[in-house]
Design a protein around this motif. Sequence first.
Motif, PDB file in Angstrom:
ATOM      1  N   HIS A  78       4.681 -29.408  58.850  1.00 56.12           N
ATOM      2  CA  HIS A  78       5.228 -30.660  58.310  1.00 56.12           C
ATOM      3  C   HIS A  78       5.551 -31.820  58.847  1.00 56.12           C
ATOM      4  CE1 HIS A  78       8.638 -29.961  60.753  1.00 56.12           C
ATOM      5  NE2 HIS A  78       9.509 -31.349  60.075  1.00 56.12           N
ATOM      6  N   VAL A  79       4.791 -31.880  59.998  1.00 57.86           N
ATOM      7  CA  VAL A  79       4.011 -32.443  60.829  1.00 57.86           C
ATOM      8  C   VAL A  79       3.492 -32.147  62.065  1.00 57.86           C
ATOM      9  CG1 VAL A  79       6.915 -34.077  61.637  1.00 57.86           C
ATOM     10  CG2 VAL A  79       5.276 -32.174  63.136  1.00 57.86           C
ATOM     11  N   LYS A  80       2.639 -32.579  61.749  1.00 61.41           N
ATOM     12  CA  LYS A  80       1.148 -32.922  62.606  1.00 61.41           C
ATOM     13  C   LYS A  80       0.631 -33.940  63.945  1.00 61.41           C
ATOM     14  CE  LYS A  80      -1.889 -35.858  60.031  1.00 61.41           C
ATOM     15  NZ  LYS A  80      -0.671 -36.880  59.165  1.00 61.41           N
ATOM     16  N   VAL A  81      -0.208 -34.049  65.013  1.00 66.88           N
ATOM     17  CA  VAL A  81      -0.335 -34.297  65.783  1.00 66.88           C
ATOM     18  C   VAL A  81      -0.641 -35.578  65.470  1.00 66.88           C
ATOM     19  CG1 VAL A  81      -2.273 -34.464  67.916  1.00 66.88           C
ATOM     20  CG2 VAL A  81      -1.520 -32.564  67.414  1.00 66.88           C
ATOM     21  N   GLY A  82       0.251 -36.524  66.353  1.00 67.04           N
ATOM     22  CA  GLY A  82      -0.240 -38.156  65.818  1.00 67.04           C
ATOM     23  C   GLY A  82       1.001 -38.396  65.163  1.00 67.04           C
ATOM     24  N   ASP A  83       1.530 -37.636  64.880  1.00 68.15           N
ATOM     25  CA  ASP A  83       3.196 -38.076  64.151  1.00 68.15           C
ATOM     26  C   ASP A  83       4.029 -38.996  64.702  1.00 68.15           C
ATOM     27  OD1 ASP A  83       1.725 -37.923  61.900  1.00 68.15           O
ATOM     28  OD2 ASP A  83       2.995 -36.214  60.901  1.00 68.15           O
ATOM     29  N   LYS A  84       4.601 -39.712  64.211  1.00 67.64           N
ATOM     30  CA  LYS A  84       5.865 -40.541  65.102  1.00 67.64           C
ATOM     31  C   LYS A  84       6.550 -39.828  64.309  1.00 67.64           C
ATOM     32  CE  LYS A  84       3.774 -45.784  65.456  1.00 67.64           C
ATOM     33  NZ  LYS A  84       4.240 -46.657  64.996  1.00 67.64           N
ATOM     34  N   VAL A  85       7.625 -39.061  64.900  1.00 70.79           N
ATOM     35  CA  VAL A  85       9.137 -38.583  64.404  1.00 70.79           C
ATOM     36  C   VAL A  85      10.449 -39.043  64.951  1.00 70.79           C
ATOM     37  CG1 VAL A  85       7.485 -36.689  64.207  1.00 70.79           C
ATOM     38  CG2 VAL A  85       8.427 -36.553  66.685  1.00 70.79           C
ATOM     39  N   ILE A  86      11.773 -38.399  65.100  1.00 65.05           N
ATOM     40  CA  ILE A  86      12.702 -38.324  65.386  1.00 65.05           C
ATOM     41  C   ILE A  86      13.629 -37.088  65.335  1.00 65.05           C
ATOM     42  CG2 ILE A  86      15.105 -39.014  65.037  1.00 65.05           C
ATOM     43  CD1 ILE A  86      13.782 -41.005  62.801  1.00 65.05           C
ATOM     44  N   PHE A  94      16.134 -36.749  78.009  1.00 67.37           N
ATOM     45  CA  PHE A  94      15.944 -37.120  78.848  1.00 67.37           C
ATOM     46  C   PHE A  94      14.631 -37.072  80.185  1.00 67.37           C
ATOM     47  CE2 PHE A  94      20.334 -38.647  78.958  1.00 67.37           C
ATOM     48  CZ  PHE A  94      20.547 -39.465  77.753  1.00 67.37           C
ATOM     49  N   ALA A  95      13.146 -37.016  79.184  1.00 66.93           N
ATOM     50  CA  ALA A  95      11.985 -36.504  79.684  1.00 66.93           C
ATOM     51  C   ALA A  95      10.941 -37.509  79.207  1.00 66.93           C
ATOM     52  CB  ALA A  95      12.332 -34.949  79.246  1.00 66.93           C
ATOM     53  N   GLN A  96       9.605 -37.113  79.906  1.00 65.10           N
ATOM     54  CA  GLN A  96       9.294 -37.993  79.180  1.00 65.10           C
ATOM     55  C   GLN A  96       8.075 -36.223  78.150  1.00 65.10           C
ATOM     56  OE1 GLN A  96       6.293 -38.444  82.546  1.00 65.10           O
ATOM     57  NE2 GLN A  96       7.009 -40.295  82.876  1.00 65.10           N
ATOM     58  N   GLN A  97       8.735 -35.822  78.548  1.00 65.79           N
ATOM     59  CA  GLN A  97       7.870 -34.711  77.488  1.00 65.79           C
ATOM     60  C   GLN A  97       9.382 -33.868  76.761  1.00 65.79           C
ATOM     61  OE1 GLN A  97       4.732 -32.389  78.930  1.00 65.79           O
ATOM     62  NE2 GLN A  97       3.383 -33.782  78.974  1.00 65.79           N
ATOM     63  N   VAL A  98       9.279 -33.533  75.337  1.00 66.62           N
ATOM     64  CA  VAL A  98      10.529 -32.783  74.958  1.00 66.62           C
ATOM     65  C   VAL A  98       9.237 -31.099  73.700  1.00 66.62           C
ATOM     66  CG1 VAL A  98      11.397 -33.824  72.638  1.00 66.62           C
ATOM     67  CG2 VAL A  98      12.774 -32.320  74.228  1.00 66.62           C
ATOM     68  N   VAL A  99      10.370 -30.056  74.076  1.00 66.53           N
ATOM     69  CA  VAL A  99       9.769 -29.653  72.464  1.00 66.53           C
ATOM     70  C   VAL A  99      11.059 -28.850  71.458  1.00 66.53           C
ATOM     71  CG1 VAL A  99       9.328 -26.802  72.288  1.00 66.53           C
ATOM     72  CG2 VAL A  99       7.983 -28.152  73.860  1.00 66.53           C
ATOM     73  N   ALA A 100      10.228 -28.871  70.692  1.00 68.28           N
ATOM     74  CA  ALA A 100      11.892 -28.871  69.393  1.00 68.28           C
ATOM     75  C   ALA A 100      11.606 -28.044  68.421  1.00 68.28           C
ATOM     76  CB  ALA A 100      12.121 -31.580  68.633  1.00 68.28           C
ATOM     77  N   PRO A 101      12.844 -27.174  67.667  1.00 70.77           N
ATOM     78  CA  PRO A 101      12.686 -26.559  67.153  1.00 70.77           C
ATOM     79  C   PRO A 101      11.974 -27.955  65.704  1.00 70.77           C
ATOM     80  CG  PRO A 101      14.679 -26.487  68.217  1.00 70.77           C
ATOM     81  CD  PRO A 101      14.180 -27.082  68.258  1.00 70.77           C
ATOM     82  N   ALA A 102      10.908 -26.705  64.926  1.00 74.58           N
ATOM     83  CA  ALA A 102      10.070 -27.101  63.892  1.00 74.58           C
ATOM     84  C   ALA A 102      11.480 -28.135  62.826  1.00 74.58           C
ATOM     85  CB  ALA A 102       9.765 -27.192  62.910  1.00 74.58           C
ATOM     86  N   ASN A 103      12.252 -27.529  62.229  1.00 79.16           N
ATOM     87  CA  ASN A 103      14.043 -27.634  61.986  1.00 79.16           C
ATOM     88  C   ASN A 103      14.551 -29.104  61.951  1.00 79.16           C
ATOM     89  OD1 ASN A 103      15.537 -26.763  63.663  1.00 79.16           O
ATOM     90  ND2 ASN A 103      16.086 -25.078  61.664  1.00 79.16           N
ATOM     91  N   ALA A 104      14.025 -29.032  63.531  1.00 80.97           N
ATOM     92  CA  ALA A 104      14.964 -30.417  63.979  1.00 80.97           C
ATOM     93  C   ALA A 104      14.675 -31.665  64.508  1.00 80.97           C
ATOM     94  CB  ALA A 104      15.100 -30.182  65.524  1.00 80.97           C
ATOM     95  N   VAL A 105      13.376 -32.121  63.475  1.00 76.80           N
ATOM     96  CA  VAL A 105      12.518 -32.379  63.498  1.00 76.80           C
ATOM     97  C   VAL A 105      12.218 -33.546  62.499  1.00 76.80           C
ATOM     98  CG1 VAL A 105       9.980 -33.449  64.618  1.00 76.80           C
ATOM     99  CG2 VAL A 105      11.157 -32.119  66.026  1.00 76.80           C
ATOM    100  N   MET A 106      11.935 -34.645  62.215  1.00 75.99           N
ATOM    101  CA  MET A 106      11.419 -35.367  61.041  1.00 75.99           C
ATOM    102  C   MET A 106      10.613 -36.674  61.248  1.00 75.99           C
ATOM    103  SD  MET A 106      15.138 -36.969  60.253  1.00 75.99           S
ATOM    104  CE  MET A 106      14.526 -38.061  58.808  1.00 75.99           C
ATOM    105  N   PRO A 107       9.580 -37.217  60.408  1.00 79.54           N
ATOM    106  CA  PRO A 107       9.219 -37.642  60.177  1.00 79.54           C
ATOM    107  C   PRO A 107       9.416 -39.453  60.278  1.00 79.54           C
ATOM    108  CG  PRO A 107       7.921 -36.304  58.264  1.00 79.54           C
ATOM    109  CD  PRO A 107       9.376 -35.552  58.790  1.00 79.54           C
ATOM    110  N   MET A 108       9.278 -40.664  61.556  1.00 78.54           N
ATOM    111  CA  MET A 108       9.890 -41.750  60.992  1.00 78.54           C
ATOM    112  C   MET A 108       9.101 -42.465  59.944  1.00 78.54           C
ATOM    113  SD  MET A 108       9.957 -43.009  65.132  1.00 78.54           S
ATOM    114  CE  MET A 108       9.708 -44.851  65.077  1.00 78.54           C
ATOM    115  N   PRO A 109      10.346 -43.549  59.436  1.00 77.66           N
ATOM    116  CA  PRO A 109      10.014 -43.979  58.685  1.00 77.66           C
ATOM    117  C   PRO A 109       8.871 -44.806  58.879  1.00 77.66           C
ATOM    118  CG  PRO A 109      12.653 -43.532  58.144  1.00 77.66           C
ATOM    119  CD  PRO A 109      12.061 -42.503  59.434  1.00 77.66           C
ATOM    120  N   PRO A 110       8.733 -45.285  57.458  1.00 81.42           N
ATOM    121  CA  PRO A 110       6.958 -46.085  58.138  1.00 81.42           C
ATOM    122  C   PRO A 110       7.600 -47.617  58.382  1.00 81.42           C
ATOM    123  CG  PRO A 110       6.928 -45.267  56.100  1.00 81.42           C
ATOM    124  CD  PRO A 110       7.704 -45.039  56.137  1.00 81.42           C
ATOM    125  N   GLY A 111       7.693 -48.157  59.609  1.00 84.50           N
ATOM    126  CA  GLY A 111       7.655 -49.945  60.223  1.00 84.50           C
ATOM    127  C   GLY A 111       8.957 -49.461  60.934  1.00 84.50           C
TER     128      GLY A 111
END
Length: 326
Positions: A78-86, A94-111
């Motif tokens: 449901h998301v790919k490299v380069g996507d903006k996400v929440i 509180f880090a420069q990188q994070v690994v999250a379970p896919a079901n905890a990630v959603m695409p950011m709405p446009p704008g």
Amino acid sequence: MKAVVCKEWGLPDTLAIVDLPDLVPALGQVAINVKAAGVNFPDVLIIQNKYQFKPELPFTPGSELSGIVYAVGEDVSHVKVGDKVIAFIGNGAFAQQVVAPANAVMPMPPGMDFDVAAAITLTYGTSHHAVVDRAQLKAGETMLVLGAAGGVGLAAIEIGKALGARIIAAASTDEKLEVCKQHGADVTINYSNQDLREAIKAATDGKGPDVIYDPVGGIYAEPAFRSIGWRGRYLVVGFANGEIPKLPLNLTLLKGASLVGVFWGEFAKREPKANLAAMRELMGWLHEGKIKPHISGRYALKDTPAALNDLAARKVTGKIVIQPEK
């Protein structure tokens, strides 16, 4: 990559900024470059081992973030490299990188910008679950919001107004109450220099509020509950005051009132479909301009302890965010 690490239980100044290996996603995970991470009161409690969620040491605090996907594990579509996400996670934001379970990630709405995206999940999720689901606030009803200038408080004001309710905002300074007015509060109460019960009585023509939203606890809980209207619903959201109040249960009988617990994190875990529907409604309201997160401060990763100290000292209105690349 750099990350904030809690190596021992303690106050924010005990946190360390360390260099860690870049993160690689496993099966069903998403790796994200963090652009902004929301700071919440539970973060202050978690690092002191005073919260119901108790991670193992060492760990990186922070639970909500926005960023850009840089890698995905197998079984993620449901998301790919380069996507903006929440993303909303147990810890690690509180880090420069994070690994999250896919079901905890959603695409950011446009704008949407990264700061707003990082500030909406917990506070608005909590307040939507509280006000819409648990209290079932209706148009024309009155809701009193305690600690109204904080992140969840302002979210509750905006959600209440989106539902067509009348909102009474209570906070500790006139400056904080001015922010509440800007976000839709109809009436304000400064409980540092006003008698809370008398002010509630005056604001409701003696009837009392239909719903009380309380993320504070402490000394204001009992006078607020004594002021509640018939069939009122008292939302127990949190204890930012640090003191868990003890309420005489005969008050529920006399007012035909309900004490209603609000634990959004557990709701999101147990009822993910209902939580997703709530988030969709919130995103719709955001697009329509009915809600707008108030971000009062932005901090670099190295200043995370200062951000947590400011939140603990109640110097913050609305939300503050960590920007790891700042």
